[in-house]
Design an enzyme around this catalytic site. Structure first.
Site, mmCIF file in Angstrom:
data_model
loop_
_atom_site.group_PDB
_atom_site.id
_atom_site.type_symbol
_atom_site.label_atom_id
_atom_site.label_comp_id
_atom_site.label_asym_id
_atom_site.label_seq_id
_atom_site.Cartn_x
_atom_site.Cartn_y
_atom_site.Cartn_z
ATOM 1 N N ARG A 159 0.843 -1.194 0.000
ATOM 2 C CA ARG A 159 0.000 0.000 0.000
ATOM 3 C C ARG A 159 0.880 1.246 0.000
ATOM 4 O O ARG A 159 2.028 1.213 0.459
ATOM 5 C CB ARG A 159 -0.910 0.015 1.231
ATOM 6 N N LYS A 183 -1.733 -2.682 8.075
ATOM 7 C CA LYS A 183 -2.885 -2.244 8.856
ATOM 8 C C LYS A 183 -2.917 -2.979 10.192
ATOM 9 O O LYS A 183 -2.578 -4.147 10.282
ATOM 10 C CB LYS A 183 -4.175 -2.522 8.079
ATOM 11 N N HIS A 254 -2.692 2.511 -5.980
ATOM 12 C CA HIS A 254 -3.484 1.299 -5.740
ATOM 13 C C HIS A 254 -3.662 0.498 -7.013
ATOM 14 O O HIS A 254 -3.851 -0.723 -6.959
ATOM 15 C CB HIS A 254 -4.838 1.667 -5.126
ATOM 16 N N ARG A 257 -0.963 -1.958 -7.025
ATOM 17 C CA ARG A 257 -1.255 -3.053 -6.085
ATOM 18 C C ARG A 257 -2.246 -4.032 -6.711
ATOM 19 O O ARG A 257 -2.054 -5.246 -6.661
ATOM 20 C CB ARG A 257 -1.806 -2.460 -4.791
ATOM 21 N N HIS A 280 -3.801 -9.034 3.464
ATOM 22 C CA HIS A 280 -5.238 -9.065 3.696
ATOM 23 C C HIS A 280 -5.543 -9.948 4.908
ATOM 24 O O HIS A 280 -5.025 -11.068 5.009
ATOM 25 C CB HIS A 280 -5.977 -9.637 2.480
ATOM 26 N N TYR A 289 -9.578 -10.573 -6.801
ATOM 27 C CA TYR A 289 -8.620 -10.605 -7.894
ATOM 28 C C TYR A 289 -8.791 -11.838 -8.768
ATOM 29 O O TYR A 289 -8.390 -11.832 -9.928
ATOM 30 C CB TYR A 289 -7.196 -10.516 -7.343
#
Length: 308
Positions: A159, A183, A254, A257, A280, A289
């Site tokens: 990210r 995150k 993004h 990514r 994730h 995806y």
């Protein structure tokens, strides 16, 4: 009604919720601001209905709040996010014994629209990195930096915030891996390829020393004045590169990514491996995806097969 005009009990509850997200849940400052923006919107609406404290919150209040959001033109994705925030907030309030019963248990919002993320074709990525390499040929520090950022974003799928937050010692050049703080302050290790390694090495040898100052610290990527590059600068650089590409609607870091994830799956990578690389928490997030790959396959089939 502005948040400054909230009744004291409602304002205090919002502040406590923010501290809970930051201290106990380990949410980033950006995530806390997003949560509080939604919570304060809800409480401001509640105050217009004469509600002075959380005990006055009812399911009808929550539904009317979402209804007002919908009438103002908010997307289904935004409504779904705000409903989720409301449920998190009221569930917290029950645990903290600020309210006796959870008014959001039966709160529903429109399902999110499933949209496929913008993805570059591999040929477009090649043109993108070729242009960045050509621009850096004369050794101008910012051009070297831009090439290294582009290569690393695509190679690792990190990210933009993760890239901006990297330090020099987060790199392991021998194993060609990155230590990434994602995150929720979750750390992961991500591999990157030889082209990215060469671009980053060139930046570290010729570009970074020309920009570094006594206050640069360990930051991997620097701005023109020697400070750590910020997310806005990275987005601006990538946006300009994509605009010069000319034949894609993809915008911003993004897109790189998304492209990295899709190309990994196109190349046969395991879905769980891609989940680990992207950081994730849920496999369901990574599965979008696979839809991208199938959609691209379908489009290629329709364009190429004589009986499509």
């Amino acid at each position: 009604m502005s948040t400054q005009d909230l009744p004291a009990a409602l304002d205090g509850a919002a502040a406590r919720f923010g501290r809970y997200l930051e201290a106990e849940r380990g949410r980033s400052a950006h995530t806390v601001r997003a949560y509080l923006s939604d919570v304060e919107s809800l409480l401001a609406h509640a105050a217009t209905e004469g509600i002075q404290d959380l005990a006055g919150l009812e399911l009808g209040t929550l539904r009317r709040w979402l209804g007002a959001q919908s009438e103002s033109g908010k997307s289904r994705a935004t409504l779904a996010r705000r409903a989720a925030t409301a449920r998190a907030f009221t569930a917290w309030a029950v645990r903290e014994e600020l309210i006796d019963a959870d008014p959001a248990l039966r709160l529903k919002a429109p399902k999110r629209e499933k949209s496929l993320p913008g993805v570059l074709h591999q040929q477009q990525v090649q043109r993108l990195v070729d242009a960045a390499e050509a621009a850096s040929a004369e050794g101008e520090p910012l051009a070297l930096r831009n090439r290294a950022m582009l290569e690393l974003l695509y190679a690792s799928g990190v990210r933009v915030g993760e890239l901006a937050g990297m330090d020099v010692d987060d790199l392991d050049p021998d194993r060609r891996t990155l230590r990434v703080l994602g995150k929720g302050n979750k750390e992961r290790t991500v591999p990157y390829g030889l082209p990215a390694a060469l671009a980053v090495d060139d930046w570290l040898r010729r570009g970074r020393p020309a920009l570094a100052t006594g206050s640069s610290g360990p930051a991997l990527f620097l701005g023109a004045r020697g400070g750590r590059v910020d997310q806005r600068q990275v987005r601006s650089v990538v946006k300009d590169m994509l605009e010069r590409l000319g034949d894609t609607a993809a915008t911003g870091p993004h897109a790189l990514r998304h492209s990295a994830a899709t190309h990994l799956l196109d190349g046969g990578a395991d879905l769980r491996a891609v989940q680990e690389i992207l950081g994730h928490s849920s496999l369901a997030t990574t599965q979008i995806y696979t839809h991208v790959s199938v959609e691209r396959l379908r489009q290629s089939y329709q364009q190429a097969h004589p009986r499509a």
